[in-house]
Every structure is written in structure tokens, then in C-alpha cells.
Design a protein around this motif. Sequence first.
Motif, PDB file in Angstrom:
ATOM      1  N   PHE A 165      46.882  20.298  37.994  1.00 35.29           N
ATOM      2  CA  PHE A 165      47.104  20.280  39.465  1.00 35.29           C
ATOM      3  C   PHE A 165      47.178  21.657  40.142  1.00 35.29           C
ATOM      4  N   LYS A 166      47.038  22.512  39.254  1.00 37.52           N
ATOM      5  CA  LYS A 166      47.056  24.021  39.675  1.00 37.52           C
ATOM      6  C   LYS A 166      45.718  24.410  40.313  1.00 37.52           C
ATOM      7  N   ALA A 218      40.329  38.530  41.763  1.00 31.84           N
ATOM      8  CA  ALA A 218      41.573  39.393  41.598  1.00 31.84           C
ATOM      9  C   ALA A 218      42.913  38.949  40.871  1.00 31.84           C
ATOM     10  N   GLU A 219      42.834  37.447  40.650  1.00 33.27           N
ATOM     11  CA  GLU A 219      43.940  36.754  40.096  1.00 33.27           C
ATOM     12  C   GLU A 219      43.861  36.932  38.592  1.00 33.27           C
ATOM     13  N   ALA A 220      42.578  36.639  38.247  1.00 33.74           N
ATOM     14  CA  ALA A 220      42.197  36.400  36.892  1.00 33.74           C
ATOM     15  C   ALA A 220      42.470  37.500  35.955  1.00 33.74           C
ATOM     16  N   GLN A 268      53.754  38.638  37.486  1.00 37.16           N
ATOM     17  CA  GLN A 268      53.994  37.402  38.190  1.00 37.16           C
ATOM     18  C   GLN A 268      54.068  37.437  39.603  1.00 37.16           C
ATOM     19  N   ALA A 269      54.834  38.211  40.242  1.00 32.57           N
ATOM     20  CA  ALA A 269      54.832  38.453  41.741  1.00 32.57           C
ATOM     21  C   ALA A 269      53.441  38.470  42.415  1.00 32.57           C
ATOM     22  N   GLN A 270      52.790  39.521  41.578  1.00 33.26           N
ATOM     23  CA  GLN A 270      51.263  40.022  42.019  1.00 33.26           C
ATOM     24  C   GLN A 270      50.302  38.520  41.952  1.00 33.26           C
ATOM     25  N   ALA A 271      50.267  38.096  40.956  1.00 34.42           N
ATOM     26  CA  ALA A 271      49.520  36.885  40.662  1.00 34.42           C
ATOM     27  C   ALA A 271      49.765  35.640  41.785  1.00 34.42           C
ATOM     28  N   GLY A 281      50.824  36.031  44.701  1.00 37.70           N
ATOM     29  CA  GLY A 281      50.307  36.445  46.087  1.00 37.70           C
ATOM     30  C   GLY A 281      48.709  35.841  46.229  1.00 37.70           C
ATOM     31  N   TYR A 282      48.245  35.458  45.227  1.00 37.73           N
ATOM     32  CA  TYR A 282      46.822  35.001  45.313  1.00 37.73           C
ATOM     33  C   TYR A 282      46.671  33.466  45.413  1.00 37.73           C
ATOM     34  N   VAL A 283      47.952  32.765  45.042  1.00 38.21           N
ATOM     35  CA  VAL A 283      48.040  31.483  44.924  1.00 38.21           C
ATOM     36  C   VAL A 283      48.106  30.722  46.293  1.00 38.21           C
ATOM     37  N   GLU A 284      47.222  29.664  46.328  1.00 40.13           N
ATOM     38  CA  GLU A 284      47.440  28.713  47.667  1.00 40.13           C
ATOM     39  C   GLU A 284      48.320  27.362  47.016  1.00 40.13           C
TER      40      GLU A 284
END
Length: 532
Positions: free
Chosen positions: A120-121, A133-135, A171-174, A176-179
Amino acid sequence: MGVTPLARPKIRLLWAIVLTLFLWLGVSEPAWAQVFGKLDRQIEGSSTLAVAEDGSTIQPYLDRVANDVSEFTLDNGMKFIVLERHQAPVVSMMLYAKVGAVNEVDGYTGVAHYLEHLAFKGTTNIGTTDYAAEAPLLEEMDAVFGQLMAAEKVGDDEQLAALHAQFDTLQAQASGYVEQNKFGQIIEQSGGRGLNATTSADATRYFYSLPSNKLELWMSLESARFLDPVFREFYKEKEVILEERRMRVDNSPIGQIVEKFLEVAFDEHPYRRPVIGYKEDLRTATRADIAEFFDAYYGPSNLVAAVVGDVDPENVKALAKAYFGRSKARSLPPDVTIEEPVQTQEKFFELTLPSQPWYLEGFHRPGINHPDHVVYSMIESILVGGRTSRMYQDLVEQSQVALNIGSANGFPGDLYDNILLLYGLTAPGHTVDEMALRMEALLTQLKEESVTPEELERVKTQARAGMLRSLDSNSGMASLLTEYEAKTDDWRNVFEELKAIEAVTAEDVQRVAQATFVPSNRTVGKLLSAEP
């Protein structure tokens, strides 16, 4: 959870043991699902069957429903089962993956349950504002996690502290791209209800309902998340699952005895391992482990989909080809070949924990494809089927040695040989040994005395009613069709169940009871109260 109205495990105890056994039997509700759970029946499309519970009346109805079911298989091997029901403009969908905890290997327990959460992610397009940018951040986190595990092994505290800081920054940076919860939001905004998934010993199921004009949305979303998954927020979900294990197993006396029971009852078969996984395996699991498991078991030929509701089968087929047909065919994963040796002597264990006393005893029984599987369900109903059952009347009402009793038939799964589990909560002033004696007397009676025609008809009536309840909703039908297709190789067997029920005789009940309820086939677990 289970496979039939009869074979389905029946949980009838206080909330603590309910939660624990639900976890073992495959009822898992991630946080994202809770907002949908209470609303799933609002657009369910229940047909409200006006059919009597007499077997001669039900069977013609079942035959008519069976005739309305169609099926097709895509070129890549994925099978679809479709049932038209136009009572309401809604449709329920079930995507059934033929993989569960039984397919895991030692040292990697819990990966099937991980996948349920991570499915579900989202994808490279859903759940992210910028996947490009996330990958790289996800890959870098994986590398740092590997370094953390290595530093932990050698006990380098200074390096561990530095790596933890680096990991937290990544983890904090990643994040930032998550909805967050984007998948669920899309479904909710489209009128979807009942969004959920379960992992059990034998299977993983993904399901929800939508307005029928949103069928293509389901095709798009479901095909994308299994064609283009991104297991983002893996390490956050690791903490969620570890906390789930702490709450339901490590810090729960009931959870501990259930886990111990299966470890004692099974010597070799993978059913002996917990569906949620062992703590250390969960802690050290990597995103690569999950991806490898996904690649092995989520090929299209290992998936079965059911679409039930206000649909046109030809439209379903066209959409399925367009969306799910994009997945490339893969070879089927290996079958479970480990067989449990025949138990030759009684097994016994005790746990002393701060808890009320519980008594558990279980007996090995064959899986769902054995001719006697319905007979075991009838036996369970005779013993534990409601307030008129033998165990409730004897242990709770008359002798009052138990506050409550319950059972789990097909525990922890039923695709392979499994356990018929009986258990009870001891009443104040009584002991687990008293309960054991009362249960033994009831099982002996079942072996030595034939059940009366009236009692046999009572449990058959319960079975008919249970079947009707399951068939009365779109989601219930979708669940049964996929379950039978996956476990018996033919969804049509769900409609043959009533005939098997009606054919059970008192002689069958006595024969199976005599073969099953013997000391050499029994595992006993006692949960005793620790001194305050």
C-alpha cells in the motif's frame, strides 16, 4: 481467514485472545485500513437472500448462482472469476496471492506480512512527489542499514552512533517526497470502502469495494502496485510491525502460549512458525529480502482475482487484458514439500505468566482437500458451536469450570495438514486440570456414543445459515470464490459444499472422532498464573 463457512476458524473468546488468534489466522489491519473498516458494508451490494435454510431449498439457488459465474485466464497465467450481481451499482474485488507464512524459510519469517503492509506504499507514480529524487535515498538507506547490522555484530558503538545519525538524516529526506496514504486516499475519494488486506499462513488477500463505474480504477491501481511496486517507508513499517509483535505476542501471555503451542505441535512443517514472524527476523529483514520474496511469489500465475457485482463480464475481461495483461508470465514458485511426521505420542508444555489460567489442546487433522474436512467442521460445531454446544453447556453452564470456551478449526492454516484447537479460560476457583478432565470426558463421549439425529440436524442448520451469510454479500462471495480456486483448484467446489454437509452421517462423526481424539495425536498447553 478460513476457506468455508464450516472450516473457517471460529474465535469466541475474550478480546485478548481474539486479537492474538486473529493475527495467527491472518486478520491483519494496518492503520491505513481502519478508516474504511466500519463503512465497507454500506456499498456492499448484499442480495438479502430470501431463501430458507433447508438444504433442498438452498441447493437450487446455489446452482443458479454457479451458472452466473464466468472465468478467464490471461496469457500470463493470471485467473479471473466474475459474478454478475445487479442488486446495487457496486462491485467488490478480491486479489488473492497464493503465498503466506508457510512459504517462508527459517531466518526470514515475517516477509509475507511485510509485503502486505508495503503493497500500500505506492508505485513510482503513486505515493511520491518526485521518485527520481526519492529512489537514490532509498538505496542509500539500504546500504547504511547493512552497515548498521555489520557494526552491531562487532559491537562498534562509535560507528553505530554515526551510522544511526546518517540513517535518520536519509530517512527524513526520503520522507519529504512521500505522499502519505495516497493509495487509500484515491480509493476513498472515488467512493471506495472496505480497503484492507490480510496475511495468513496460506495466503495474502487484498480487497475493497467501489461503485461499479470505478471498476477501471481498481484495474489500474491493483495492476500498478504489483507491476511497479516501490517498498518505500520500509524501515518505518519495520517499527510498526515490531510494535505489533510486541503488543500481540511478546507482551501478551495469550500470544506467547499460542506461539509456543504451534512450535510444540509441529516438528517440521512451516505451520510451526508465526505468521507475523520472529522478532530477530523482523529486525534484520532488508528491503532486498522483501523484493526477492515478491519476485518469487507475486507472478501473475500465482494470483487469482474475483470481481463480484454490477459488472459486464466482457468488460471485465477487456480491462483485465489491458491492465493486468502487462505483467510478464513467470514460472510458478516452488510448492511446500515439507510434510509433518505423524505424531506418535502426546505432547505437553506449561507456561507460567501473569495471566488468568488458560487451557489449550489440539489434534492434528488433514487439510481442506481431504474428504473428511467437512466432518471436522461438524465435530467443531457439535463441541463448540454456540451456547447449545456440548462444551459450552458442560464447561460453562453446568460445571462452571470455564468462563468461556472456543476453537480454531484449520489452525493456523488449512491448505496442509493442520490442527483442530480447543481452548478455555478457567473460572475462579477452578483449575486447568479440571477443564482438561471435562474436555476429555466430552471427547470420549463423542467417540463412544452416536450423535442424535436432532443434534446432527442442528449443526447442519448452522452450516447452511453460515453458508448463506457468506454468499449474501459481494465481498463474501469474492472471498469464497478465490479461496476455493486457490486451495481446491476449482471455484465450483464452493457450490458443492452443501452437498458434502448434507451427506455427513452420525457414523462419519463417530469414525473421525475415534481416529482423531487419541492421546498420541494430542498437544496440550497450559497457561498458569504466576504468583503475585
